[in-house]
Design a protein around this motif. Structure first.
Motif, PDB file in Angstrom:
ATOM      1  N   ILE A  14       0.955  -1.207   0.102  1.00  9.90           N
ATOM      2  CA  ILE A  14       0.307   0.159  -0.016  1.00  9.90           C
ATOM      3  C   ILE A  14       1.396   1.384   0.012  1.00  9.90           C
ATOM      4  O   ILE A  14       1.030   2.123  -0.680  1.00  9.90           O
ATOM      5  CB  ILE A  14      -1.051   0.116   1.587  1.00  9.90           C
ATOM      6  N   GLY A  15       2.213   1.119   0.774  1.00 11.19           N
ATOM      7  CA  GLY A  15       2.507   2.344   1.147  1.00 11.19           C
ATOM      8  C   GLY A  15       3.654   2.728  -0.696  1.00 11.19           C
ATOM      9  O   GLY A  15       3.890   3.853  -0.653  1.00 11.19           O
ATOM     10  N   SER A  16       4.400   1.246  -0.647  1.00 13.01           N
ATOM     11  CA  SER A  16       4.820   1.986  -2.367  1.00 13.01           C
ATOM     12  C   SER A  16       3.317   2.825  -3.495  1.00 13.01           C
ATOM     13  O   SER A  16       4.599   3.490  -3.713  1.00 13.01           O
ATOM     14  CB  SER A  16       5.134   0.242  -2.956  1.00 13.01           C
ATOM     15  N   PHE A  25      -1.302  15.954  -3.202  1.00 11.18           N
ATOM     16  CA  PHE A  25      -0.337  15.391  -3.062  1.00 11.18           C
ATOM     17  C   PHE A  25       0.379  15.398  -1.636  1.00 11.18           C
ATOM     18  O   PHE A  25       0.905  13.892  -1.354  1.00 11.18           O
ATOM     19  CB  PHE A  25       1.421  16.250  -3.791  1.00 11.18           C
ATOM     20  N   GLY A  26      -0.292  15.592  -0.864  1.00  7.73           N
ATOM     21  CA  GLY A  26       0.228  16.743   0.563  1.00  7.73           C
ATOM     22  C   GLY A  26      -0.779  15.349   0.998  1.00  7.73           C
ATOM     23  O   GLY A  26      -0.838  15.405   2.123  1.00  7.73           O
ATOM     24  N   ARG A  27      -1.844  14.398   0.617  1.00  6.86           N
ATOM     25  CA  ARG A  27      -2.384  13.562   1.487  1.00  6.86           C
ATOM     26  C   ARG A  27      -1.405  12.237   1.304  1.00  6.86           C
ATOM     27  O   ARG A  27      -1.253  11.176   1.882  1.00  6.86           O
ATOM     28  CB  ARG A  27      -4.205  13.835   1.159  1.00  6.86           C
ATOM     29  N   VAL A  28      -1.749  11.689  -0.044  1.00 10.65           N
ATOM     30  CA  VAL A  28      -0.868  10.570  -0.955  1.00 10.65           C
ATOM     31  C   VAL A  28       0.304   9.857  -0.155  1.00 10.65           C
ATOM     32  O   VAL A  28       0.995   9.761   0.694  1.00 10.65           O
ATOM     33  CB  VAL A  28      -0.934   9.682  -2.268  1.00 10.65           C
ATOM     34  N   ARG A  29       1.528  12.008   0.116  1.00 14.15           N
ATOM     35  CA  ARG A  29       2.497  11.339   0.713  1.00 14.15           C
ATOM     36  C   ARG A  29       2.605  10.891   2.224  1.00 14.15           C
ATOM     37  O   ARG A  29       3.629  10.455   2.108  1.00 14.15           O
ATOM     38  CB  ARG A  29       3.588  13.503   0.380  1.00 14.15           C
ATOM     39  N   THR A  30       1.398  11.825   2.797  1.00 15.78           N
ATOM     40  CA  THR A  30       1.567  11.192   3.984  1.00 15.78           C
ATOM     41  C   THR A  30       1.282  10.085   4.160  1.00 15.78           C
ATOM     42  O   THR A  30       1.463   9.315   5.645  1.00 15.78           O
ATOM     43  CB  THR A  30       0.780  11.857   4.907  1.00 15.78           C
ATOM     44  N   ALA A  31      -0.016   9.838   3.728  1.00 16.37           N
ATOM     45  CA  ALA A  31       0.009   8.042   3.487  1.00 16.37           C
ATOM     46  C   ALA A  31       0.734   7.032   3.174  1.00 16.37           C
ATOM     47  O   ALA A  31       1.170   6.111   4.055  1.00 16.37           O
ATOM     48  CB  ALA A  31      -1.441   7.960   2.606  1.00 16.37           C
ATOM     49  N   HIS A  32       1.667   7.428   2.197  1.00 17.70           N
ATOM     50  CA  HIS A  32       3.046   6.762   1.998  1.00 17.70           C
ATOM     51  C   HIS A  32       4.233   6.580   3.206  1.00 17.70           C
ATOM     52  O   HIS A  32       4.568   5.718   3.807  1.00 17.70           O
ATOM     53  CB  HIS A  32       4.013   7.427   0.812  1.00 17.70           C
ATOM     54  N   LEU A  33       3.908   7.892   4.004  1.00 19.99           N
ATOM     55  CA  LEU A  33       5.479   7.913   5.250  1.00 19.99           C
ATOM     56  C   LEU A  33       4.768   6.678   6.199  1.00 19.99           C
ATOM     57  O   LEU A  33       5.090   6.347   6.810  1.00 19.99           O
ATOM     58  CB  LEU A  33       5.313   9.548   5.783  1.00 19.99           C
ATOM     59  N   HIS A  34       3.296   7.334   6.608  1.00 17.90           N
ATOM     60  CA  HIS A  34       2.969   6.308   7.858  1.00 17.90           C
ATOM     61  C   HIS A  34       2.850   5.140   7.343  1.00 17.90           C
ATOM     62  O   HIS A  34       2.758   4.106   7.741  1.00 17.90           O
ATOM     63  CB  HIS A  34       0.858   6.998   7.842  1.00 17.90           C
ATOM     64  N   ALA A  35       1.814   4.831   6.032  1.00 18.43           N
ATOM     65  CA  ALA A  35       2.648   3.032   5.606  1.00 18.43           C
ATOM     66  C   ALA A  35       3.136   2.462   5.377  1.00 18.43           C
ATOM     67  O   ALA A  35       3.828   1.730   6.091  1.00 18.43           O
ATOM     68  CB  ALA A  35       1.665   2.362   4.169  1.00 18.43           C
ATOM     69  N   VAL A  36       4.879   2.908   5.032  1.00 16.81           N
ATOM     70  CA  VAL A  36       5.480   2.497   4.709  1.00 16.81           C
ATOM     71  C   VAL A  36       6.326   2.778   6.534  1.00 16.81           C
ATOM     72  O   VAL A  36       7.216   1.656   6.938  1.00 16.81           O
ATOM     73  CB  VAL A  36       6.734   3.254   4.108  1.00 16.81           C
TER      74      VAL A  36
END
Lengths: 82, 539
Positions: free
Chosen positions: B62-64, B88-99
């Motif tokens: 998911i994070g990837s 961008f502001g949301r998916v980048r944060t979601a990426h950081l939290h997921a990984v």
């Protein structure tokens, strides 16, 4: 109004002091004695007797003299299908 | 024989289990109690570790995907712009939290839960609490990420997950896992605490303190920025780094069959990290509206990081010296050794970046993103992959199905992270120099960093391919019935079929905890190899 640096200074002081206290406690409880035995706590006798394919004959002989007759590793011993 | 409904084995099964352990131990020249303790330690963490690894891999995928979307948007601004939750502001944060919290944290907690019983020569205590804790932590991450995607963010980097919905789940979940680990260490049979245990215990003491400090609801303004970077930097050093270095200190000597080069250095490394790391985060605010002495102190603390880093780097490197050929044979070693090298590199780079003259160019540029990926990926994730390659076969009872898939996984992630880091580091310097040149318009800094952004997306997509290969391999691994590869069983698993007889017949898991021979183990004269303390010992 408190200075902007205060939360970080207090938190850092707590973390550092905690580490110092645990270090002193660990020393008092004897956790820092006999490092050689501590370094070997991860090994079971067989770990040291496994034939390792990357070792030279000299390494193997040395291991055999120290730990006894070498035994063949089971498949997957080194983690992952090599 | 039929398993009783409570899960306790019949006396016949227990007797067979004892006999089997003795037979296997005799065949391998081991003391039966050694083998039994090891088997029981592994079995006690079986369920929680496997579940956490599966969850971690899910978050990695998911994070990837979120990371790739965020990366593509940087040079393809019209990509997925109609949905607010994909901005961008949301998916980048979601990426950081997921990984970071989903993948790396779950993978390293799983590794810690597997390592600790082995290192203290006992079963994992409160495995159900650890399992519930892992589930709550995962739920907390999911709630946090969904909240961020819906537009609810606490507005502090690394701490965006809502403090009132996700926060309690993360705190309670992490607390339950910590409880299990601390109880396990408290009930240890090993006479010594190996350095990995210090790192793991340290991580579980530090993280709650950092999280509560970071999430305290009264911070505002500049104070909030200071606390933000206090948390964000320390969560790397005191949480992810601590568990990863602890794992590296186990897997490298274990696979090589030689003790760590200098145990004294490993102790110096741990305690200097504990003493000096916590003030490092302020170097992210060089040039910011904070007291100069505070930033300077942080830079000094960052330079002090040479001590633990060099101690750990020399130690791990010297342990492998003369044995680099082993990397060809052991995927675990390949990942963990490269991870250890990346740890040294990223830490020295971090100290260097903290210096004002370097920071003047690199601050607010892609350099920082590249740097964080050397730490979060080339170091932490590589160690986690290596740990999983070692642990999972010992959990499920058979070897990884495909050497080719392991190679593909390794090659894709290595190529991906290399392209990613080189591209963004170069882009960061070009961007920083352009931003400092007062004669150039801002647009030039964007244009100069554009090739690096393409490289970032290419590297990220290759990484994602590698993650799907790994996830597919893991799925095949856990789906394969135990014993499917009779000629390729990992060490000691020949002892398990009999001990697991009841599981096979009842169709449900049963741990060694229930084995009737536990009394025998408790009474065993356990100090035969100097590593095991008597069950009634006081140390």
């Amino acid at each position: 109004m408190i200075p902007s640096s205060l939360p970080v200074i207090v938190a850092t002081a707590v973390l550092t002091l905690l580490a110092a206290v645990v270090l002193a406690w660990g020393y008092w409880r004897g956790f820092f004695r006999d490092f050689d035995a501590q370094a070997r706590v991860i090994f079971e006798p067989e770990d040291l007797r496994l034939e390792r394919p990357w070792e030279t004959p000299v390494d193997r002989l040395e291991r055999e003299m120290r730990h006894g007759k070498l035994v063949a590793p089971a498949p997957g011993e080194w983690g992952g299908a090599a | 024989m039929t398993a009783p409904p409570t899960g306790a084995p019949s006396s016949d099964a227990a007797a067979l289990g004892q006999e089997n352990v003795r037979a296997v131990a005799a065949a391998r020249g081991l003391a039966p109690e050694d083998l039994d303790i090891r088997l029981r330690a592994d079995a006690s963490s079986y369920t929680v570790v496997l579940v956490l690894f599966a969850i971690a891999i899910g978050w990695l995928l998911i994070g990837s995907i979120f990371g790739d979307i965020a990366s593509l948007k940087l040079h393809w601004p019209d990509f997925l712009t109609r949905q607010s939750w994909l901005t961008f502001g949301r998916v980048r944060t979601a990426h950081l939290h997921a990984v970071n919290y989903g993948w790396a944290t779950a993978a390293l907690i799983g590794t810690s839960l597997w390592l600790t019983p082995r290192l203290v020569h006992n079963e994992l205590k409160s495995p159900v609490a650890a399992l519930i804790g892992g589930a709550l932590f995962t739920l907390g991450i999911a709630v946090g990420i969904i909240g961020v995607l819906l537009g609810f963010s606490d507005g502090m980097e690394w701490l965006e997950a809502n403090r009132y919905t996700a926060g309690p789940l993360l705190v309670i979940g992490g607390g339950l896992v910590g409880l299990s680990l601390f109880r396990t260490v408290a009930a240890r049979r090993a006479a010594h605490l190996y350095v990995s245990v210090w790192y793991i215990l340290g991580a579980f003491i530090w993280f709650p303190m950092l999280y509560v400090t970071g999430k305290w609801p009264t911070w505002t303004g500049v104070e909030s920025a200071a606390v933000n970077w206090f948390f964000a930097h320390n969560v790397l050093g005191f949480w992810l780094t601590a568990m990863s270095v602890g794992a590296a200190y186990y897997f490298i000597p274990k696979v090589l069959g030689r003790p760590i080069y200098s145990y004294q250095l490993s102790v110096v490394g741990f305690w200097s990290l504990a003493m000096f790391y916590s003030l490092n985060g302020m170097h992210h605010l060089v040039g910011g509206p904070l007291p100069t002495w505070m930033i300077t102190t942080s830079i000094v603390a960052s330079v002090f990081m040479f001590i633990p880093v060099v101690a750990t780097g020399i130690n791990l490197h010297m342990t492998v010296v003369g044995r680099f050929g082993a990397l060809r044979y052991s995927p675990t070693l390949r990942f963990v050794v490269l991870g250890a090298i990346a740890y040294t590199a990223v830490s020295l780079q971090g100290s260097f970046t903290a210096l004002r003259e370097v920071n003047r160019v690199t601050h607010f540029t892609h350099w920082t993103v590249a740097h964080s990926h050397v730490g979060g990926y080339a170091f932490v994730t590589f160690v986690a992959f290596g740990a999983m390659y070692y642990i999972v076969p010992r959990l499920v009872g058979h070897e990884w199905p495909s050497a080719r898939l392991v190679r593909w996984h390794f090659n894709t992630v290595l190529a991906g992270i290399a392209i990613y880091v080189v591209s963004l580091t170069w882009a960061g310097v070009a961007q920083g120099l352009a931003l400092l040149d007062a004669r150039l318009p801002f647009q030039i800094s964007v244009e100069r960093s554009l090739p690096g952004l393409y490289g970032r997306s290419l590297g990220g997509l290759i990484l994602t391919v590698g993650h799907f290969i790994f996830a597919w391999h893991f799925w095949r691994m856990v789906r394969m019935p135990t014993g499917a590869q009779p000629g390729a069983r990992p060490p000691f698993h020949e002892a398990q079929p009999i001990l697991y007889t009841d599981e096979a017949e009842a169709g449900r898991p049963q741990t060694f905890r229930a084995a009737a021979h536990s009394d025998q183990i408790a009474r065993a004269p356990a100090a035969h190899d100097g590593n095991v303390r008597p069950a009634q010992g006081t140390s």
